[in-house]
Design a protein around this motif. Structure first.
Motif, PDB file in Angstrom:
ATOM      1  N   THR A 101     -45.319 -53.767  34.442  1.00 32.88           N
ATOM      2  CA  THR A 101     -44.328 -54.747  34.882  1.00 32.88           C
ATOM      3  C   THR A 101     -43.253 -54.931  33.826  1.00 32.88           C
ATOM      4  O   THR A 101     -42.056 -54.940  34.126  1.00 32.88           O
ATOM      5  N   ARG A 102     -43.668 -55.043  32.579  1.00 33.00           N
ATOM      6  CA  ARG A 102     -42.699 -55.231  31.501  1.00 33.00           C
ATOM      7  C   ARG A 102     -41.823 -54.000  31.293  1.00 33.00           C
ATOM      8  O   ARG A 102     -40.631 -54.127  30.978  1.00 33.00           O
ATOM      9  N   LEU A 103     -42.383 -52.824  31.491  1.00 30.73           N
ATOM     10  CA  LEU A 103     -41.571 -51.607  31.394  1.00 30.73           C
ATOM     11  C   LEU A 103     -40.532 -51.555  32.504  1.00 30.73           C
ATOM     12  O   LEU A 103     -39.384 -51.143  32.273  1.00 30.73           O
ATOM     13  N   LYS A 104     -40.910 -51.990  33.705  1.00 29.86           N
ATOM     14  CA  LYS A 104     -39.949 -52.029  34.817  1.00 29.86           C
ATOM     15  C   LYS A 104     -38.809 -52.994  34.507  1.00 29.86           C
ATOM     16  O   LYS A 104     -37.644 -52.706  34.772  1.00 29.86           O
ATOM     17  N   VAL A 105     -39.150 -54.147  33.951  1.00 32.18           N
ATOM     18  CA  VAL A 105     -38.125 -55.132  33.583  1.00 32.18           C
ATOM     19  C   VAL A 105     -37.210 -54.542  32.512  1.00 32.18           C
ATOM     20  O   VAL A 105     -35.985 -54.646  32.599  1.00 32.18           O
ATOM     21  N   ARG A 106     -37.788 -53.906  31.529  1.00 30.43           N
ATOM     22  CA  ARG A 106     -36.992 -53.294  30.457  1.00 30.43           C
ATOM     23  C   ARG A 106     -36.018 -52.271  31.031  1.00 30.43           C
ATOM     24  O   ARG A 106     -34.846 -52.259  30.700  1.00 30.43           O
ATOM     25  N   ARG A 107     -36.539 -51.406  31.897  1.00 30.71           N
ATOM     26  CA  ARG A 107     -35.683 -50.360  32.491  1.00 30.71           C
ATOM     27  C   ARG A 107     -34.581 -50.981  33.347  1.00 30.71           C
ATOM     28  O   ARG A 107     -33.451 -50.496  33.336  1.00 30.71           O
ATOM     29  N   ALA A 108     -34.912 -52.031  34.070  1.00 32.54           N
ATOM     30  CA  ALA A 108     -33.904 -52.702  34.892  1.00 32.54           C
ATOM     31  C   ALA A 108     -32.832 -53.325  33.999  1.00 32.54           C
ATOM     32  O   ALA A 108     -31.636 -53.278  34.330  1.00 32.54           O
ATOM     33  N   ASN A 109     -33.248 -53.902  32.875  1.00 31.55           N
ATOM     34  CA  ASN A 109     -32.299 -54.509  31.952  1.00 31.55           C
ATOM     35  C   ASN A 109     -31.419 -53.478  31.257  1.00 31.55           C
ATOM     36  O   ASN A 109     -30.314 -53.779  30.823  1.00 31.55           O
ATOM     37  N   ALA A 113     -32.082 -46.767  32.714  1.00 38.47           N
ATOM     38  CA  ALA A 113     -32.246 -45.649  31.776  1.00 38.47           C
ATOM     39  C   ALA A 113     -33.575 -45.773  31.058  1.00 38.47           C
ATOM     40  O   ALA A 113     -33.899 -46.833  30.530  1.00 38.47           O
ATOM     41  N   PRO A 114     -34.356 -44.712  31.033  1.00 42.38           N
ATOM     42  CA  PRO A 114     -35.607 -44.756  30.279  1.00 42.38           C
ATOM     43  C   PRO A 114     -35.312 -44.850  28.787  1.00 42.38           C
ATOM     44  O   PRO A 114     -34.324 -44.291  28.312  1.00 42.38           O
ATOM     45  N   ALA A 115     -36.191 -45.537  28.076  1.00 49.33           N
ATOM     46  CA  ALA A 115     -35.988 -45.696  26.627  1.00 49.33           C
ATOM     47  C   ALA A 115     -36.436 -44.475  25.879  1.00 49.33           C
ATOM     48  O   ALA A 115     -37.262 -43.750  26.254  1.00 49.33           O
TER      49      ALA A 115
END
Length: 115
Positions: A101-109, A113-115
């Motif tokens: 869930t947190r990775l999805k939020v990060r990517r959306a923010n 783009a993947p980190a």
């Protein structure tokens, strides 16, 4: 207060025994297969873990047989072992869901783009 997280080798040994009773070498092979070879249990480590899990009531001896003049002991989960494995599986699943869930939020923010 909840139980402490299970150490990975313990989790893997219990997982190997969840499907069917297995002897020590079969547990070693199954753990290696489950982890894609990442975890290779050594015999000494495995048998110490099996003894501890028996003392803790999480596994028990299913049967013994003699193969090529050597005793082969098969182990199986007890009811307590099954419950302990189910509890740890649920804990890991919950933690993985939080991470995803947190990775999805990060990517959306980051605009997808993947980190």
């Amino acid at each position: 207060m909840s139980e402490a997280p299970m150490r990975e080798p313990t989790f893997l040994v219990l997982t190997a025994l969840a499907e069917e009773p297995r002897h020590g070498y079969a547990v070693i092979e199954d753990v290696a297969t489950m982890t894609g070879g990442r975890v290779r249990l050594r015999a000494g480590t495995l048998y110490a873990a099996l003894d501890r899990l028996r003392i803790d009531g999480l596994i028990e001896v299913d049967r013994e047989e003699v193969v090529q003049s050597r005793l082969r002991r098969y182990y199986r989960l007890t009811g307590a072992g099954e419950q302990s494995l189910a509890t740890e599986s649920a804990r890991l699943r919950q933690q993985a869901t939080i991470a995803e869930t947190r990775l999805k939020v990060r990517r959306a923010n980051l605009g997808g783009a993947p980190a």
